[in-house]
Write an enzyme that holds these catalytic residues in place. Structure first.
Site, PDB file in Angstrom:
ATOM      1  N   GLU A 204       5.777  38.962  64.233  1.00  0.00           N
ATOM      2  CA  GLU A 204       6.449  39.747  63.183  1.00  0.00           C
ATOM      3  C   GLU A 204       5.538  40.120  62.010  1.00  0.00           C
ATOM      4  O   GLU A 204       5.951  40.022  60.859  1.00  0.00           O
ATOM      5  CB  GLU A 204       7.667  38.967  62.648  1.00  0.00           C
TER       6      GLU A 204
HETATM    7  C1  TNX Z   1      12.245  34.973  64.589  1.00  0.00           C
HETATM    8  S1  TNX Z   1      10.794  33.976  66.902  1.00  0.00           S
HETATM    9  C2  TNX Z   1      11.092  34.349  64.156  1.00  0.00           C
HETATM   10  C3  TNX Z   1      11.177  33.317  63.118  1.00  0.00           C
HETATM   11  C4  TNX Z   1      12.578  33.100  62.648  1.00  0.00           C
HETATM   12  C5  TNX Z   1      13.515  33.162  63.815  1.00  0.00           C
HETATM   13  C6  TNX Z   1      14.929  32.853  63.476  1.00  0.00           C
HETATM   14  C7  TNX Z   1       9.633  34.270  66.007  1.00  0.00           C
HETATM   15  C8  TNX Z   1       8.350  34.237  66.661  1.00  0.00           C
HETATM   16  N1  TNX Z   1       9.861  34.542  64.720  1.00  0.00           N
HETATM   17  O1  TNX Z   1      10.332  33.623  62.045  1.00  0.00           O
HETATM   18  O2  TNX Z   1      12.647  31.867  62.017  1.00  0.00           O
HETATM   19  O3  TNX Z   1      13.453  34.427  64.385  1.00  0.00           O
HETATM   20  O4  TNX Z   1      15.716  32.752  64.614  1.00  0.00           O
END
Ligand code: TNX
Length: 518
Positions: free
Chosen positions: A332
């Site tokens: 992300e």
């Molecule tokens: C996505 S899964 C994220 C996290 C969040 C999560 C909450 C991922 C690699 N990144 O930063 O905590 O969703 O469900």
């Protein structure tokens, strides 16, 4: 008349007494062990473990001796004595439990054979790791039998037969996010105890994120002084000193669990950016962040200081982490331009390699230059996962819709999120890692991992509620053969684990799909 009543009563009392003292424990094939062992053959008898039972081990090996001690620590709760522990190179003896390290096998193999006869228990494996896994099977056998295993004070009975077992996947993990809310060493250790019982062998610690930096870095002390000082909701946060971290690593290692440290970058870095202004492209430190948004922060990918920072962090943490992996996050990074992201991951990959570690990253890292041996963690994008395997990387399978322990069970669950799905206990169990993505097969998969993100959890009871019992099902998917797993049969074993979890004080979710045994 009086005499006949007395006689009848005496006979009835005799029958009842007999029923208590002589009924043999459940047939070994009816066990409720999770993960389900590969083969179980019952031989219909029972073995008594008493104060006189000795624990023998086959060779002068420090780790094996420690395992004999662990066996004693477990049994003395029932028998009330410290069992004699002896080196015995000559083989098993009657009235003993013999831990046998076999020669010649691969040293990392986790296979074991647990043979229980009326006289003795022989637990053998080519590795101490395998012996440890076998001890967990043995523990469950007794823990799941409940109070009836205790025949008379200090004596327990176990059913006879042979269990032969080895895991499907070498990597069976779970992740704990200690950044969004901090969890101290004691909580982590309690969690580790449970993971071990279910043959999970990796604990991935998500040590940094926008809301908190949780590991002391001696060369960059403000990371924890500033970046570790808060958490989601504005609480006081916290961090592990290096000594505390090493202690957790050792505690896990004694339970044959590898810690995989994660420093999430180049996104998810607000805590670091707030601690050191020079890591920001504009040279200005942002405020600390205590909300739950994602995707707004990035390290400055074209500054030299960034790579000095990464090198120091990876070096210090790798030096304290004996396991083979270093997780660089990489998810992300919505405010990092793609070419910058690729340049960054490629550079960090070299740094991780230079410190002797294998790079692991969330599936987005497949945009960068991966090579054979690198590992991508599939969580959301099958396109990313396919690109990673095309480049020769292996996959850790953590699909959000099945594996995310922070997803609510249903719309009434107080804790957790629901952006990926509601995940009931059956949803968490009824899937197969090799059938998720066309083009991704067994040969591409290193293993499975269940992440527990920490936005909504603050206590050990919160961890227990979201992780259990779903994580137990994931442990079985990681260990047991897929074609032997059926929900209805699993559910009948899981019901017995409720009382085991109660015994360990776990605040598990009592799903209405399971007829829990009290
Ligand atoms: C996505 S899964 C994220 C996290 C969040 C999560 C909450 C991922 C690699 N990144 O930063 O905590 O969703 O469900």
């Amino acid at each position: 008349m009086k005499i006949t009543i007395r006689l009848i009563m005496a006979i009835m009392a005799g029958i009842m007494l007999n029923a208590c003292t002589e009924s043999i424990p459940a047939n070994l094939e009816n066990n409720s062990i999770i993960p389900k062992p590969l083969t179980v053959i019952a031989s219909g008898g029972s073995m008594e473990i008493s104060k006189r039972t000795r624990i023998l081990y086959s060779s002068d090996n420090q780790e094996l001796m420690l395992l004999a001690n662990q066996m004693n620590d477990f049994l003395n709760v029932y028998t009330g004595v410290q069992h004699k522990i002896q080196l015995n190179e000559k083989g098993p003896k009657s009235r003993s439990i013999f831990l046998e390290l076999l020669d010649g096998g691969p040293s990392s193999s986790e296979e074991y054979r647990l043979a229980i006869s009326e006289k003795q228990v022989v637990l053998s494996s080519p590795s101490t790791e395998g012996i440890f896994r076998g001890i967990q099977t043995f523990r469950q056998l007794i823990l799941l039998e409940g109070p009836e295993v205790m025949r008379t004070e200090g004596t327990i009975r176990i059913p006879t037969g042979v269990i032969e077992d080895f895991p499907e996947y070498e990597y069976r993990g779970t992740m704990l996010d200690v950044s969004r809310h901090f969890f101290g060493p004691d909580i982590v250790k309690t969690h580790i105890d449970l993971l071990a019982l279910y043959k999970i062998n990796v604990l991935h610690l998500h040590l940094s994120d926008d809301q908190g930096w949780r590991i002391e870095i001696k060369s960059w002390p403000k990371l924890t002084e500033i970046g570790g000082s808060t958490e989601v909701g504005g609480g006081e946060g916290g961090y592990y000193t290096q000594d505390e971290y090493k202690d957790i690593v050792n505690y896990a290692a004694e339970r044959y669990i590898t810690i995989v440290p994660e420093i999430d970058m180049p996104g998810h870095t607000n805590a670091a950016l707030a601690s050191y202004a020079e890591l920001n492209c504009d040279g200005k430190a942002p405020s600390l962040y205590t909300g739950t948004r994602v995707g707004f922060s990035t390290l400055c990918t074209h500054k030299d200081i960034t790579y000095k920072f990464v090198d120091d962090v990876v070096r210090e943490i790798s030096g304290m982490s004996p396991g083979p992996y270093f997780h660089i996050g990489g998810d992300e990074s919505h405010v990092t331009a793609l070419p910058d992201y690729i340049y960054f991951i490629d550079s960090v990959r070299q740094i991780v390699k230079s410190h002797g570690k294998i790079m692991v990253g969330w599936d987005e890292i497949s945009h960068a230059g991966l090579e054979e041996g690198d590992v991508a963690q599939y969580w959301a994008s099958s396109e990313n996962a396919l690109r990673a395997v095309e480049k020769g990387a292996k996959l850790i399978i953590s699909p959000a819709k099945q594996c995310y322990l922070d997803m609510k069970y249903d719309s009434t669950t107080r804790l957790g999120l629901n952006w990926a799905a509601f995940i009931e206990v059956d949803d968490a169990y009824t899937w197969d890692p090799v059938k998720l993505v066309d083009g991704i097969g067994r040969e591409h998969i290193l293993g499975v991992e269940s992440p527990l993100w920490g936005e909504t959890i603050e206590t050990i009871d919160d961890i227990g509620y979201l992780a259990f019992p779903r994580l137990i099902g994931h442990a079985e998917i990681g260990w047991s053969r897929a074609d032997s797993l059926l929900w209805d049969e699993y559910r009948s074993r899981l019901r017995v684990h409720g009382k085991l979890l109660d015994k360990f004080g776990v605040n598990y979710y009592r799903s209405g799909l399971v007829d829990w045994m009290d």
